[in-house]
Write an enzyme that holds these catalytic residues in place. Structure first.
Site, short mmCIF file in Angstrom:
data_model
loop_
_atom_site.label_atom_id
_atom_site.label_comp_id
_atom_site.label_asym_id
_atom_site.label_seq_id
_atom_site.Cartn_x
_atom_site.Cartn_y
_atom_site.Cartn_z
CB SER A 1 85.26 11.31 47.15
OG SER A 1 85.33 11.50 48.56
CG ASP B 1 82.79 18.74 51.47
OD1 ASP B 1 83.93 19.06 51.88
OD2 ASP B 1 82.59 17.87 50.62
CG HIS C 1 85.79 16.32 49.30
ND1 HIS C 1 84.43 16.20 49.59
CD2 HIS C 1 86.22 15.08 48.95
CE1 HIS C 1 84.07 14.94 49.40
NE2 HIS C 1 85.12 14.24 49.02
#
Length: 762
Positions: free
Chosen positions: A71, A235, A238
């Site tokens: 991600s 978070d 990221h």
């Protein structure tokens, strides 16, 4: 100051040639850097270009870029796409961008990479890969997972190395996390674990080739970026958007700089190949240095033969008194020898990529603190003037000196982004041109010398350095815009005053008719200026004619030249008019220019001082309130003279102010032209867009050393120009005409070679 300069010139050049260190700017771009302020990333040794959408598309046309990983890589992919197309819309097949979801380094990722090694058509031009956090998360941070990660990355390392031989392959090291913000199901992802996975990846990928350096590039700079910005993460895993955009822009610079070669993007750029003209210049300077060394050796041997001999009867030494005047040939060879070494330094600084370069970053303190510092120095070093006339030589040198120092600080601090400072600097540039009008008008009016020798002397002193730099640095004449500006204005002043009828002070003495005739000339000049200023088409037609186009075109058109000329179109005329009024008042003894005396009677002096201070402050308030640069530039030509005249009156009305000057500022004023031109390449960098870095890691020491060398070089070039002007521009008209014929032939050859070069580039 001149004595200090001579004593330290050798030291300056020694520092330069000892400081030359080759560096891999591409490697530094991928691995190191720092933040300037909050969001401006500065690579360790080079300048990073901010790519526009059109530039990015032009670079990546028909290219295939693939991102493969987790991600975090996906977010980097989105930021990269945003540079090319902020709306995320398809642009046909011109640029192919892929993201492949492979969150772990495993058999699935290996199979994908293997396909690329076997299919040359499907193989991307750029591959950006990276993964680790999923392995830590799924296996709860176990040591067995790390061992498996090492085995898997070992198996794909040869495949990546094979791809890296024909494609650009980047392995993105894992960014740190902000552990306090991580959710419960991510708590096992610690910075300690991430460091262990990064160490494994670096160790294995760098050792995948036994006998040479790995072609797989480590993208480790994102770790440094994350260390500064991960606290802003939503978070804890990221990165914030601004950080991802910085990483994406770094990737763009790594790949595209070598293709598009942006001037302000020195990272990853190869040294430009030498042009034919540059090679010929190198040969000329090499021959000059060799010739001077031979001349020096012969001269020294001849001097040894004339050593003092001892008288056998008295035992005393007899001295052979032989006066050996320095020949013009020796001065010529010595000047070109020194100039050759200086030009080699110019080339190394701004073309050969031997020295580091950094982007500018403006803060109020970086501009105003140095201004206060030089102001204190200027006030501290003051002396009495030799004469107390308005705008005497010491005062004009002082004026040019402090203005030049302020302009230098303005350039190196990047203060052009702050509009109020920009508007005040525009007044300083206008003041230089005002002095051009004032000085040349005064000379022609008083001396009446319209001879060719005077014209050639002025043109040579103004243009010599710039012509040499155009050849050595492969830059157009218009690039050094200020010199073309003052050159053209000098010729306009000369033509205006030398055309029939030639009206000078001696002829017009006490005769209002001749004064009216001169004012009529100035009126026609003003009409001519207005016509060109408001007729862009006529202006461009005139300066687009060959060979003028070779001098005044920049990027294929003369718009930049029209903009520069139009920006200060009236100020030279104002300078000429002021000189005429002042000299007329002086001739009629209206002014009191004695030592300590106010310029006018006390009442008039106080009134004019009050008006001047109010006008000065009013202009500053207006300039500081500017919101739109285009609108303020439109008004600037008409109002800049207000602050210039206000300064002149404030500086000259009080008798005590006319009687002293700053020797510190005056010294710099004598070499102001050389300082303005030399800054382009040996103080600033990348054609003024960046800053030259001789000593990395210590900005304060770097600025001290580079400034010292820069000032020494400017002073030396000033001396060289003066020496060569005496030789190349003789006073004898017949000799001068022969020299002019040779110079004309030289420029014709230069224009022909330049045209050939332009065609070959196309």
């Amino acid at each position: 100051f001149a004595d200090i300069q001579k004593n330290h010139s050798f030291l300056a050049f020694s520092v330069v040639y000892l400081a030359v260190l080759c560096n891999d700017s591409c490697e530094y771009l991928l691995s190191s850097g720092r933040f300037l302020g909050e969001k401006v990333w500065q690579p360790h040794s080079c300048m990073m270009h901010k790519y526009k959408i059109s530039e990015a598309k032009n670079c990546l046309v028909d290219k295939h870029i693939a991102f493969i990983g987790d991600s975090r890589i996906r977010q980097l992919f989105y930021s990269f796409v945003k540079i090319i197309n902020p709306q995320f819309k398809e642009e046909g097949n011109k640029v192919k961008l892929d993201f492949l979801w492979h969150p772990e380094v495993n058999g699935s990722m290996k199979q994908c990479i293997k396909v690329w090694t076997e299919d040359s058509i499907a193989k991307p031009h750029v591959i950006v890969a990276g993964a680790a956090t999923w392995s830590i998360k799924i296996h709860n941070g176990s040591s067995e997972a790390l061992s498996q990660y090492k085995m898997n990355i070992t198996s794909i390392a040869p495949l990546l190395e094979k791809l890296a031989k024909t494609s650009d392959v980047y392995w993105v090291l894992q960014d740190p996390v902000y552990e306090d913000l991580l959710s419960e199901n991510r708590k096992m992802i610690t910075n300690e674990k991430i460091d262990a996975y990064n160490e494994a990846a670096v160790s294995i990928l760098n050792s995948s080739t036994r006998n040479s350096k790995s072609n797989v590039k480590m993208f480790s700079v994102s770790k440094l970026i994350a260390q500064e910005t991960i606290m802003e993460s939503l978070d804890g895993l990221h990165l914030p958007e601004s950080s991802r955009e910085t990483s994406a822009m770094i990737l763009m610079n790594v790949y595209c700089n070598k293709i598009l070669k942006p001037v302000d993007g020195s990272c990853c750029q190869p040294r430009p190949p030498l042009t034919l003209i540059q090679k010929l210049a190198a040969c000329f300077f090499t021959l000059s240095i060799t010739g001077y060394l031979i001349f020096y050796i012969i001269h020294r041997n001849a001097h040894r033969k004339n050593k003092p001999c001892t008288d056998l009867e008295s035992g005393e030494e007899k001295k052979n008194i032989i006066n050996t005047p320095v020949s013009s040939l020796e001065i010529l060879l010595q000047s070109f020898c020194k100039l050759g070494l200086i030009m080699a330094y110019f080339y190394m600084c701004d073309r050969a990529n031997l020295f580091m370069k950094e982007n500018k970053f403006y803060t109020h303190s970086s501009f105003f603190i140095p201004i206060i510092y030089i102001l204190v120095l200027g006030v501290f070093y003051n002396e009495n003037t030799k004469e107390t006339k308005v705008l005497n030589r010491e005062q004009t040198d002082e004026w040019k000196g402090w203005m030049q120092l302020v302009i230098l600080i303005y350039h190196i601090s990047g203060a052009s982004t702050f509009l109020p400072v920009y508007m005040h600097i525009r007044v300083l540039v206008a003041a230089y041109l005002f002095q051009t009008g004032y000085g040349h008008f005064s000379y022609f009016w008083i001396k009446g010398d319209f001879g060719i020798h005077r014209v050639c002397q002025v043109l040579f002193r103004l243009n010599f350095l710039v012509v040499v730099l155009c050849i050595v640095m492969d830059r157009p004449y218009q690039f050094y815009y200020f010199v073309p500006l003052v050159t053209v204005w000098f010729m306009i002043i000369y033509i205006t005053l030398s055309l029939w009828p030639q009206i000078i002070q001696k002829k017009a003495n006490g005769n209002c008719f001749w004064h009216f005739g001169l004012l009529l000339k100035l009126g026609f000049l003003l009409l001519f200026i207005c016509f060109l200023a408001y007729s862009q088409g006529a202006f461009e037609k005139i300066f687009s004619l060959w060979p003028l186009s070779k001098c005044f075109e920049l990027k294929g058109n003369v718009y930049e030249w029209w903009f520069r000329w139009r920006l200060d179109r009236y100020v030279v005329f104002h300078g000429m008019l002021f000189a005429f009024i002042y000299l007329a008042l002086q001739k009629r003894q209206v002014l009191s220019e004695g030592k300590g005396e106010p310029l006018f009677s006390n009442k008039i002096s106080n009134f004019l001082l009050f008006i001047s201070v109010v006008s000065f402050l009013t202009y500053s308030i207006w300039a500081s309130s500017c919101k739109n640069k285009a609108e303020c530039n439109e008004l600037h030509p008409s109002v800049s003279v207000v602050q210039i005249l206000a300064f002149i009156l404030i500086r000259n009305i009080p008798g005590y102010a006319r009687s002293v000057y700053s020797s510190f500022f005056a010294w710099f004023g004598k070499i102001s032209l050389e300082l303005f031109i030399c800054q382009y390449h040996i103080w600033l960098a990348a054609d003024t867009r960046g800053i030259l870095v001789l000593i990395p890691g210590n900005p304060m020491l770097n600025i001290i050393v580079s400034t010292f060398i820069f000032v020494c070089v400017a002073h030396e070039i000033s001396q060289i120009t003066n020496d060569l002007a005496q030789i190349i521009i003789p006073k004898d008209n017949s000799s001068l005409l022969k020299r002019l014929a040779c110079i004309a032939a030289f420029f014709c050859g230069l224009l022909i070679l330049s045209s050939i070069q332009d065609k070959s580039k196309q």
